[in-house]
Structure formats: structure tokens, C-alpha cells
Design a protein around this motif. Structure first.
Motif, PDB file in Angstrom:
ATOM      1  N   UNK A   1     -10.686  -3.404  -4.281  1.00  0.00           N
ATOM      2  CA  UNK A   1     -10.736  -4.360  -3.179  1.00  0.00           C
ATOM      3  C   UNK A   1      -9.927  -3.849  -1.992  1.00  0.00           C
ATOM      4  N   UNK A   2      -8.840  -3.146  -2.277  1.00  0.00           N
ATOM      5  CA  UNK A   2      -8.017  -2.605  -1.198  1.00  0.00           C
ATOM      6  C   UNK A   2      -8.819  -1.619  -0.361  1.00  0.00           C
ATOM      7  N   UNK A   3      -9.589  -0.761  -1.026  1.00  0.00           N
ATOM      8  CA  UNK A   3     -10.377   0.229  -0.282  1.00  0.00           C
ATOM      9  C   UNK A   3     -11.442  -0.474   0.562  1.00  0.00           C
ATOM     10  N   UNK A   4     -12.122  -1.438  -0.045  1.00  0.00           N
ATOM     11  CA  UNK A   4     -13.203  -2.117   0.660  1.00  0.00           C
ATOM     12  C   UNK A   4     -12.734  -2.819   1.919  1.00  0.00           C
ATOM     13  N   UNK A   5     -11.721  -3.658   1.761  1.00  0.00           N
ATOM     14  CA  UNK A   5     -11.264  -4.427   2.914  1.00  0.00           C
ATOM     15  C   UNK A   5     -10.322  -3.619   3.799  1.00  0.00           C
ATOM     16  N   UNK A   6      -9.583  -2.697   3.204  1.00  0.00           N
ATOM     17  CA  UNK A   6      -8.680  -1.880   4.020  1.00  0.00           C
ATOM     18  C   UNK A   6      -9.433  -1.037   5.015  1.00  0.00           C
ATOM     19  N   UNK A   7     -10.580  -0.483   4.594  1.00  0.00           N
ATOM     20  CA  UNK A   7     -11.378   0.316   5.512  1.00  0.00           C
ATOM     21  C   UNK A   7     -11.878  -0.539   6.675  1.00  0.00           C
ATOM     22  N   UNK A   8     -12.214  -1.786   6.373  1.00  0.00           N
ATOM     23  CA  UNK A   8     -12.616  -2.694   7.446  1.00  0.00           C
ATOM     24  C   UNK A   8     -11.466  -2.934   8.416  1.00  0.00           C
ATOM     25  N   UNK A   9     -10.262  -3.100   7.869  1.00  0.00           N
ATOM     26  CA  UNK A   9      -9.115  -3.409   8.719  1.00  0.00           C
ATOM     27  C   UNK A   9      -8.775  -2.275   9.679  1.00  0.00           C
ATOM     28  N   UNK A  10      -9.011  -1.026   9.277  1.00  0.00           N
ATOM     29  CA  UNK A  10      -8.672   0.067  10.186  1.00  0.00           C
ATOM     30  C   UNK A  10      -9.873   0.482  11.030  1.00  0.00           C
TER      31      UNK A  10
ATOM     32  N   UNK B   1      -0.807  -4.027  -0.930  1.00  0.00           N
ATOM     33  CA  UNK B   1      -1.617  -2.809  -0.845  1.00  0.00           C
ATOM     34  C   UNK B   1      -2.452  -2.797   0.429  1.00  0.00           C
ATOM     35  N   UNK B   2      -3.042  -3.949   0.764  1.00  0.00           N
ATOM     36  CA  UNK B   2      -3.828  -4.024   1.994  1.00  0.00           C
ATOM     37  C   UNK B   2      -2.970  -3.693   3.212  1.00  0.00           C
ATOM     38  N   UNK B   3      -1.732  -4.223   3.211  1.00  0.00           N
ATOM     39  CA  UNK B   3      -0.839  -3.950   4.333  1.00  0.00           C
ATOM     40  C   UNK B   3      -0.506  -2.472   4.445  1.00  0.00           C
ATOM     41  N   UNK B   4      -0.148  -1.847   3.328  1.00  0.00           N
ATOM     42  CA  UNK B   4       0.209  -0.425   3.373  1.00  0.00           C
ATOM     43  C   UNK B   4      -0.994   0.426   3.751  1.00  0.00           C
ATOM     44  N   UNK B   5      -2.152   0.097   3.213  1.00  0.00           N
ATOM     45  CA  UNK B   5      -3.368   0.846   3.530  1.00  0.00           C
ATOM     46  C   UNK B   5      -3.648   0.796   5.031  1.00  0.00           C
ATOM     47  N   UNK B   6      -3.580  -0.389   5.609  1.00  0.00           N
ATOM     48  CA  UNK B   6      -3.891  -0.546   7.029  1.00  0.00           C
ATOM     49  C   UNK B   6      -2.888   0.189   7.895  1.00  0.00           C
ATOM     50  N   UNK B   7      -1.604   0.067   7.566  1.00  0.00           N
ATOM     51  CA  UNK B   7      -0.570   0.718   8.377  1.00  0.00           C
ATOM     52  C   UNK B   7      -0.715   2.239   8.322  1.00  0.00           C
ATOM     53  N   UNK B   8      -0.839   2.775   7.113  1.00  0.00           N
ATOM     54  CA  UNK B   8      -0.977   4.225   6.973  1.00  0.00           C
ATOM     55  C   UNK B   8      -2.237   4.716   7.670  1.00  0.00           C
ATOM     56  N   UNK B   9      -3.332   3.943   7.536  1.00  0.00           N
ATOM     57  CA  UNK B   9      -4.580   4.340   8.164  1.00  0.00           C
ATOM     58  C   UNK B   9      -4.484   4.350   9.684  1.00  0.00           C
TER      59      UNK B   9
END
Length: 793
Positions: A301-310, A370-378
Motif C-alpha cells: 500500500x505504501x508503494x501504491x499511494x506513495x507514488x501518487x503522493x510524489x 511509511x507513507x510519510x517517509x516514502x513521500x519525503x525521500x521521493x
């Protein structure tokens, strides 16, 4: 090595390192990642059931079409295929003669399993009553089987057990040898998929085989209009996955095609298109690698929504291409001047986005963190790539289509929008009033708002569940103890106190692992209730005095009772190879602190056939009366809604904290209350307008709407900051190019997220209906306020 080569070398090394981390990362779909760090026992039980419990395996089947004999024949044939196929650990359709292994087990251990075995039952009067009842049943449809069993089982213990196995509180009516609905228009079956809920591929394959087998059987039987209806958790889980996968694929292709076509139309260069998409790709690599290093595992789920967020990262390359070309056209020989003029604004925009997403890092739910870290790093990776690497990768003669003309026309429109400046505060106030008026109905309080299951599928499930008398598995009693025996003993005590609730109609029934595996103490008590062979032989003539059966015909009965008095006690290992093993495994679970016995409760039905809620106070009183006050009564639906509400409350608080951090950051960076207000006003107004629009449309917000608003603020802050910068006296000459780049970035955002608004999946639609309109409104409102300053200047 010059600076350009160093930048490319560092990027390539970082990219390679990221890919290595991704290749070695552990990926999971474990829902515990979205549990609080310290889940309550009820929350942990909820996830356990979703992953591997009986909740995740139960399948409900209906057969329609043809006449009643044809439906019954199809039911029997389908059940036979399912039992032989190995995908199902249990298949029940009321068919006599099924479950040979189960019957053998039940028959061999009937005196240990039957709750009817008491000293009174084997006294003269009890024997007379039990044997008389068995003789009466000889005239029933099951009489043929009973006649054969009568010499060994005259007291009918096997029939007691089979009756309990087929539903406990009453099986569906049987029509032509198979279960049928009450109106007789549908044959019905119940099965348990062998694969757990964590193995959706296996469950999907099992469902596909049912459909294939049924189609072949119906064609073979010549029932042209026959159709099979499937429902239950395996159907919901696999269809949800297929729907989401299909929607994501379809909408991603549409959105990507739209963005690619737009960028190609503007850039007129495949090189520019490829370079423009690189920041997003770098962001995805960095996001996954960061989550893997930070959390050890990466949730799907992190990959799916994280990619949307960035997704906003694509804006960075647009800003660079448009603005750097303007710098070159203006006589600047390199990109350095662009960096000096515009990079601080982009950097501030990135920083505000990071502040917003950083709030998620402090979540008590690892999934949100995880979503937060994914978005920030991205975002950091995408921005750094745009700043340091992208200029080095662009060829010397790199150019995109000159869009100054579009920018000049937009600049004229922005100037005219100044006349509408009064509308911004009016819209803000009106939206705020609307939001306040709908404050009690803004949010969806349960998980239902996130479910992709269609209403007709939910109605079919309720219909089949009611007809089969299947537990809806919403309510569970959980008896925890340090050992298996202790948990079984606790379940027996609880069962004795639940039975009066069944008789009073508080619950429709309950299941228990002790139906198949009584505690050792209970099994010994039943052995001791059996009379010695000589004593039983002495009692039989007296018991049969009024019955048409001679005692000398019951020698097999005497032999079996004698053997049962000393036979080994039942253990779970004895059920190997039978469908009873799954029932025991599903309801008797080992854990780190001992064993848990699960007792699913069946809710009573109202006059209209709908299931009624169970009174929790009555159940808890029963638990206390059983001496098990520590046993859990879990309402899985209520618990999931409470878990979601906790998620939502925390996400709202973290979003507000993130917004406060953004305000503080902008205040420090802009150092002007007036500029701060000009940047924030369009963002706040856009958010209020989106929320008000959703309220007026009757759409209740969920956690994903909140995430979408957060992303709309992140994207919109870039627009507001660019307008703020372009409005300064020394940079008005750059306004057309700035407007063109902002308009292009906004169009890509609108296309990418706008298509999600048409999704049938609520979680995708929530992102689409918030980000798309929010980004457009933020751009328009920022343009109106910028036009006002242009006129004043």
C-alpha cells in the motif's frame, strides 16, 4: 572530474545503491503494518482473522436456474468436484453420504464427542428414550442409513453429532437431497477454502475452478440457464484486488497517456519527455529504498499511494525546462541564472511539502509513517535530481517549444482576474460556513466508505448467509489461556452460559472448537458415564421391554461401549485428513502467550430477515457467569470502525500539525505577513471549497480524502509561491513564462489525478476528487490575487 561529471557519477551511484536496496527489500501485505504500534487484543484479533482466520476462508455458494431436482443434482455434482479437487477443506450441502472420513471419525469417537452422553442417558429410562427415538427415525428419509447403524448405535449418538456438524442451530431445509433456500428457488452450499486469506492467488484459483467446473456440469446436465453465485470473504478479497488492480492499471494508462501527450504537444521532443519523467522515477527508487532501510519491510500500500503522493515531482522538470529556456532566450549562457532566480522558490515549495508529509512520520501507525517517509525521500530525491543532475543531462542544443505566447495570453487573463479579487474572501467565508453547517456529517465514521464491494454483492452475501445460517463472523468470544486444555475448558464453561442466550433469542447460536475437540476432562467424564459391559447388558432388556427390538441384536453396541470406556482421548492430531481438522484449527489458535479458543456468535434475525445486533452487555454477563471475565467479546465490525476512527483522528491532528509547520516555515522564509497571507489564502480557500463541495454533493470524507487534501496543499503551495515571487517588481518580465510553466504543471496534475475521480474504487476516487479540483482552485485563486498586485504595481 568536473562538477557535471561528479553530479552524474553521484546520481548513478545513488541510483545503483537504491536499486540494490530495492532488490534486497522485503515486501509485505501484512495488515499489521497498519495497526498501531501497540495494538489492543481486539485489534490484533481483527488482523489475525483477516489474514488466516475462518473469516478469510468461508465461501457461500448459491445455484439458480433449472428446476429443483436439477439444482440439487448440480449441487451434489459440484460438491463432489470440490471435495475431490483439494482446494477446499470442507464442503457442505446437506448431502447424505458425504464426508466419509468425517463420519468414520465421528462414529469411532461418538461417545467422546456427543454432549448427550451422560449417566442418565445410559440408565434404563434414558436408554429406552434414546433407542425409541432412533427407532422412530427409521421412518424418516435417513432411515436407510439408521437401520444399518442401529445395532452399533441404537442411542443415535452419530445423528446427534451430524446434526451439530451441519449447523448446530439448525441446518437449511433439504430439497431432493441437497440444501435449498427457504423459498426453494436456490440450491445452497457452504465451503471453506483451504488457502488462507493471505494467499489470494490460491483463493482466486479455487474460485475460478468452481466457475469452470460448474459451467461444465451445467452443460453436461443440459441446464442452460443454470448459474452459480459465489460470496464470502474469498470472493470479496479477490474481487477487490482485481477491481483495484484493473482500475489502477486502466486509470494509470489513461493518466500517463494524457500527461505524455500533453508534454509531447508542448515540448515537441521525446528527449525532453524522457528527461522530464526522470525526477519521478528517481523519487520512486529513493522512496522505496528509504522505507526499506527505515522500516525493514515495504508495504504494498505504501508503494501504491506513495507514488501518487510524489506525483507532484513531475512539476519540477516542467519548471526547469520552461524557465531555463527563458533564461537562455534572455541571453544567459548557462542554467546558473535560472538556478539563482527560481531554485529558491522550488526549494521552498519542496520544503513546505516535506513539512506536510513529515507529520505522518510521527504517526503511531507504522503504515502512515511509511507513507510519510516514502513521500519525503521521493520529493527530496526528485528535487535534488532536478537541481543537480537534470541540467547536466540536457544536451547543449536542448530546447522545447517556445510557449511564451501562451504565457502572454495567460498573463492578460490573470490581469483581468484582478477584478474578481473580492470573490476570494467571499468564497472562503461561504465555504467555511458550509463546512461548519455540515460539520457533523463531513466524515464517514466507518470502513464502509473505503469498501469497493458493490451493494448488490453485499446483498447477495447477506441473503446466502441468512439462508445457510452461517455465522456472519462479526461477533466473536475469545477465551485465552496458557494451555490448549485450559482454553478448551474455558470454552466449555462459556458455551454452557451462552446456551441460555440462544434460548432467549439474544443470539441465534454459536460455534465452539469443543464441538469437535472437547477438553480432556469432558472426554473422561463421558467415558465414566458409560456403564460397564455387564451392567449395560443387564439394563438393555429392561430398556427394550416396550420397544420392537431384541437385546441380542445389540451385541455390537455393547462391544463399542466397552471399547469407548478405555479408548485414547481425542487430540487435534486425530483429525488429520478430515474436514474437522480445519474447524479445530480455525477455532483453536496457538499464540505467543498461550492458546485462544474462538466462539463465533450468530446474530438473531429480525422479522424482515435482517440480522440484528447482539447485545454486548448480555454476552459479557454470560462470560462473567462462566467465571471468564477476562475473555474477550469482540465486535469485529465495531472494532474495525474504532480502529479506522483512531486512524482518522490521528491523521487529522497530524495534518493540522503539518499545516502549522508549513505556516511557520513560510513565515520565516517570506518575512512578510502580507506575503504570507497571499500565499496561504488561496491554499486555505481551495481546501475549504473542496471540502464544502464534497459536503454539498453528499460525499462523506475518508482518510484518503484527507491525504488528497494534504497533497493538494503541497502542489498548490508551489503555485502560490511562484505567483508571490513573480509578483515582485524586479521579476514581472518573467510572468508569462512562469504562468506557462504553472499552467502546464497544473494540467499534468489535473490529468494525472483527475482521471482517478472517475474510478469505481472509493480510495482512488477520494484522491481524484480532492487533488484535481484542489490544485486547479489553488492555481486560479493564487492567479486572482497575483493579478490584483499586478494592477497595483
Amino acid at each position: 572530474m568536473n562538477a557535471a561529471r561528479r553530479a552524474i557519477a553521484v546520481w548513478l551511484l545513488a541510483l545503483a545503491a537504491g536499486l540494490v536496496v530495492i532488490a534486497r527489500a522485503d515486501y509485505t501485505a501484512d495488515m499489521s503494518a497498519f495497526l498501531p504500534k501497540n495494538p489492543s487484543p481486539q485489534q490484533q484479533l481483527l488482523v489475525d482473522q483477516l489474514k488466516a482466520g475462518v473469516l478469510s476462508r468461508m465461501l457461500l455458494i448459491g445455484i439458480e436456474g433449472g428446476d429443483a431436482p436439477a439444482r440439487a443434482a448440480l449441487s451434489r455434482a459440484l460438491a463432489e468436484r470440490m471435495r475431490a479437487g483439494g482446494d477446499f477443506s470442507a464442503v457442505r450441502n446437506g448431502e447424505a453420504g458425504a464426508h466419509a472420513r468425517d463420519r468414520e471419525l465421528l462414529f469411532a469417537n461418538r461417545y467422546l464427542l456427543s454432549p448427550a452422553v451422560t449417566p442418565e442417558r445410559f440408565a434404563v429410562a434414558g436408554l429406552a428414550q434414546a433407542i425409541g427415538d432412533s427407532i422412530d427415525l427409521l421412518a424418516s428419509p435417513a432411515g436407510l442409513m439408521l437401520k444399518r447403524l442401529l445395532p452399533q448405535d441404537p442411542t443415535g449418538e452419530l445423528m446427534e453429532l451430524v446434526g451439530a456438524l451441519d449447523g448446530g442451530s439448525g441446518s437449511p431445509p433439504s430439497l431432493h437431497g441437497a440444501w435449498a433456500s427457504r423459498d426453494g428457488q436456490r440450491a445452497i452450499l457452504m465451503a471453506q477454502v483451504r488457502a488462507s486469506g493471505a494467499d489470494l492467488d490460491a483463493q482466486e484459483a479455487a474460485l475460478a475452478r468452481i466457475r469452470t467446473d460448474f459451467a461444465a456440469l451445467a452443460a453436461q446436465a443440459g441446464v442452460a440457464d443454470a448459474r452459480v453465485l459465489l460470496s464470502g470473504s474469498p470472493v470479496f478479497a479477490t474481487s477487490s484486488r482485481d477491481t483495484i488492480r484493473s482500475e489502477v492499471t486502466r486509470l494509470s494508462i489513461l493518466g500517463t497517456l494524457g500527461v505524455v501527450c500533453l508534454l509531447l504537444l508542448v515540448y515537441r521532443s521525446f528527449t525532453a519527455l524522457a528527461l522530464g519523467l526522470l525526477p519521478v522515477a528517481c523519487g520512486v527508487v529513493a522512496g522505496i529504498a528509504a522505507v526499506s532501510l527505515g522500516f525493514g519491510t515495504v508495504h504494498g500500500i505504501t508503494i501504491g499511494f506513495g507514488t501518487t503522493l510524489i506525483g507532484e515531482a513531475i512539476d519540477y522538470s516542467i519548471y526547469y525546462f520552461v524557465q531555463s529556456q527563458r533564461a537562455r532566450d534572455g541571453g544567459d549562457s548557462d542554467a546558473g541564472s535560472w538556478m539563482q532566480r527560481f531554485w529558491p522558490t522550488i526549494r521552498l515549495g519542496v520544503t513546505t511539502s516535506i513539512c506536510g508529509f513529515a507529520a505522518l512520520l510521527f504517526s503511531g501507525f507504522p503504515g502512515l509513517a511509511q507513507l510519510g517517509l516514502y513521500s519525503i525521500a521521493g520529493l527530496v530525491a526528485a528535487a535534488a535530481f532536478t537541481r543537480f543532475v537534470l541540467p547536466q543531462l540536457c544536451p547543449e542544443d536542448f530546447r522545447i517549444r517556445d510557449i511564451t505566447g501562451i504565457g502572454e495570453r495567460l498573463a492578460g487573463g490573470v490581469a483581468r482576474l484582478a477584478a474578481l479579487r473580492w470573490i476570494v474572501p467571499v468564497l472562503a467565508l461561504a465555504a467555511a460556513a458550509t463546512v461548519f453547517a455540515h460539520r457533523d456529517t463531513l466524515w464517514n465514521p466507518g470502513l464502509g466508505g473505503l469498501s469497493p464491494i458493490p451493494a448488490d454483492a453485499q446483498q447477495l452475501d447477506q441473503s446466502l448467509r441468512a439462508e445457510l445460517g452461517a455465522p456472519d463472523l462479526r461477533y466473536l468470544v475469545v477465551a485465552n489461556a496458557g494451555s490448549r486444555e485450559a482454553s478448551l475448558a474455558a470454552a466449555e464453561r462459556i458455551g454452557r452460559e451462552l446456551q441460555p442466550l440462544v434460548e432467549r433469542g439474544v443470539i441465534a447460536g454459536f460455534d465452539s472448537p469443543t464441538r469437535f475437540l472437547p477438553s480432556a476432562a469432558t472426554q473422561r467424564a463421558r467415558q465414566q458415564a458409560l456403564p460397564a459391559p455387564d451392567e449395560l447388558a443387564r439394563r438393555l432388556p429392561a430398556a427394550l421391554r416396550e420397544l420392537p427390538l431384541r437385546a441380542d441384536k445389540l451385541q455390537p453396541f455393547l462391544d463399542d461401549v466397552a471399547r469407548a470406556r478405555t479408548q485414547p482421548l481425542l487430540t487435534p492430531e486425530a483429525f488429520a485428513g478430515s474436514t474437522l481438522a480445519l474447524a479445530v484449527d480455525a477455532l483453536l489458535l496457538p499464540g505467543s502467550a498461550g492458546w485462544s479458543a474462538l466462539l463465533p456468535l450468530r446474530a438473531p434475525q429480525g422479522a424482515d430477515g435482517r440480522l440484528l445486533p447482539i447485545d454486548p452487555a448480555a454476552v459479557r454477563q454470560a462470560l462473567a457467569a462462566a467465571g471468564q471475565p477476562e475473555a474477550l467479546f469482540v465486535d469485529l465490525l465495531g472494532e474495525s470502525n474504532r480502529l479506522y476512527a483512531t486512524y482518522l483522528d490521528e491523521a487529522i491532528l497530524l495534518s493540522l500539525a503539518g499545516f502549522a509547520a508549513i505556516v511557520l516555515l513560510l513565515a520565516l522564509a517570506l518575512r512578510s505577513p502580507a506575503r504570507l497571507a497571499r500565499v496561504l489564502l488561496p491554499l486555505v480557500t481551495a481546501v475549504l471549497l473542496v471540502v464544502a463541495g464534497l459536503a454539498l454533493a453528499g460525499e462523506k470524507m475518508t482518510l484518503l480524502h484527507l491525504v488528497g487534501l494534504l497533497l493538494a496543499v503541497a502542489v498548490g503551495s508551489n503555485y502560490a509561491l511562484f505567483f508571490d515571487r513573480s509578483g515582485s517588481a524586479g521579476d514581472r518580465a518573467g510572468t508569462p513564462q512562469t504562468l506557462a510553466s504553472l499552467a502546464l504543471a497544473n494540467c499534468t496534475t489535473m490529468i494525472g489525478f483527475g482521471v482517478l475521480a472517475f474510478s469505481q474504487v472509493p480510495v482512488l476516487r477520494a484522491i481524484g476528487v480532492t487533488v484535481g479540483p484542489g490544485a486547479v482552485l489553488a492555481l486560479l485563486l493564487a492567479a486572482i490575487l497575483a493579478g490584483q498586485r499586478e494592477r497595483r504595481a
